[in-house]
Design a protein around this motif. Structure first.
Motif, PDB file in Angstrom:
ATOM      1  N   ARG A  11      24.485  26.153  54.587  1.00 48.21           N
ATOM      2  CA  ARG A  11      24.466  27.630  54.605  1.00 48.21           C
ATOM      3  C   ARG A  11      24.716  28.086  56.036  1.00 48.21           C
ATOM      4  O   ARG A  11      23.893  27.847  56.926  1.00 48.21           O
ATOM      5  N   SER A  22      11.006  28.833  51.615  1.00 48.95           N
ATOM      6  CA  SER A  22      11.180  29.744  50.485  1.00 48.95           C
ATOM      7  C   SER A  22      10.396  31.023  50.801  1.00 48.95           C
ATOM      8  O   SER A  22       9.966  31.231  51.937  1.00 48.95           O
ATOM      9  N   ILE A  26      26.143  31.462  58.192  1.00 47.59           N
ATOM     10  CA  ILE A  26      26.512  32.876  58.129  1.00 47.59           C
ATOM     11  C   ILE A  26      26.939  33.350  59.514  1.00 47.59           C
ATOM     12  O   ILE A  26      26.147  33.300  60.468  1.00 47.59           O
ATOM     13  N   THR A  83      18.128  23.399  48.333  1.00 51.81           N
ATOM     14  CA  THR A  83      16.968  23.579  47.452  1.00 51.81           C
ATOM     15  C   THR A  83      15.960  22.444  47.587  1.00 51.81           C
ATOM     16  O   THR A  83      14.890  22.512  47.005  1.00 51.81           O
ATOM     17  N   GLY A 139      28.499  34.417  49.099  1.00 49.57           N
ATOM     18  CA  GLY A 139      27.676  35.579  49.378  1.00 49.57           C
ATOM     19  C   GLY A 139      26.409  35.274  50.150  1.00 49.57           C
ATOM     20  O   GLY A 139      25.869  36.130  50.843  1.00 49.57           O
ATOM     21  N   ASN A 140      25.917  34.045  50.049  1.00 57.71           N
ATOM     22  CA  ASN A 140      24.701  33.653  50.757  1.00 57.71           C
ATOM     23  C   ASN A 140      25.020  32.646  51.865  1.00 57.71           C
ATOM     24  O   ASN A 140      24.160  31.911  52.302  1.00 57.71           O
ATOM     25  N   GLY A 141      26.301  32.598  52.253  1.00 58.09           N
ATOM     26  CA  GLY A 141      26.705  31.686  53.319  1.00 58.09           C
ATOM     27  C   GLY A 141      26.972  30.268  52.871  1.00 58.09           C
ATOM     28  O   GLY A 141      27.065  29.365  53.695  1.00 58.09           O
ATOM     29  N   GLU A 142      27.096  30.041  51.556  1.00 58.92           N
ATOM     30  CA  GLU A 142      27.343  28.692  51.053  1.00 58.92           C
ATOM     31  C   GLU A 142      28.665  28.183  51.601  1.00 58.92           C
ATOM     32  O   GLU A 142      29.651  28.898  51.657  1.00 58.92           O
TER      33      GLU A 142
END
Length: 189
Positions: free
Chosen positions: A70, A125, A72, A98, A171-174
């Motif tokens: 991830r 988390s 960004i 995860t 969208g989440n930097g993947e």
């Protein structure tokens, strides 16, 4: 020359980097990236449990070949999922980010150390006490994280190599076909 050395020592001490403990070679982490080495000065006086866990995982080679899953632009690059992010052994792109490690999660060690360019913080988390093995390196200031995430260190050399880590497009930097930490060792190597 001696005056310059004294001034430098004073500035490092004021910045929190001058203590004997912080200067120990064991309180540094070296991450070999595709473009060159990144040296992180760990802060055991700020986050002793988190730093100990990072050093244990690095000493066992757990961080070697782990993806920056991830990333960004203008924010940060996240890595450290030793469970699903090892690109040489069991890499699961859809699950990278995860997982954690076989070690237990760590209770938050929040501090007044600010999130600035080069700061290294622990990923977690929504539960503040869920940090395990994942961490992130800041590309820029992120004051909104102050007091919310545990700071474990700061990049002291090689930030120009961090800047070259492949950015995510999701969208989440993947990141598709991500860069990786080739080798991670305790000490300045």
């Amino acid at each position: 020359m001696k005056l310059v050395q004294l001034a430098t020592a004073f500035l490092l001490a004021v910045a929190g980097f001058g203590s004997a403990q912080a200067q120990s070679n064991e309180d540094f982490l070296t991450i070999q990236l595709k473009d060159g080495p990144v040296v992180i000065q760990l802060m055991p006086d700020v986050a002793p449990k988190h730093v100990a866990q990072i050093k244990e995982l690095a000493s066992k080679g757990e961080y070697d070949n782990v993806a920056f899953h991830r990333v960004i632009e203008g924010f940060m690059a996240q890595t450290g999922d030793v469970q699903f992010g090892d690109m040489e052994n069991g890499f699961e792109p859809g699950r990278a980010g995860t997982g954690g490690s076989s070690l237990p999660d760590i209770e938050a060690e929040f501090s007044s150390v600010p999130f600035e360019r080069g700061t290294v913080g622990m990923a977690r988390s929504q539960d503040p006490n869920s940090a395990n093995s994942q961490f992130f390196i800041m590309f820029a200031e992120g004051g909104f994280l102050n007091g919310q995430y545990t700071v474990v260190g700061k990049v002291v050399a090689g930030m120009e190599y961090v800047d070259k880590i492949k950015r995510g497009e999701g969208g989440n930097g993947e990141v598709t076909d991500p860069d990786r930490m080739i080798k991670v060792t305790v000490g300045r190597n």
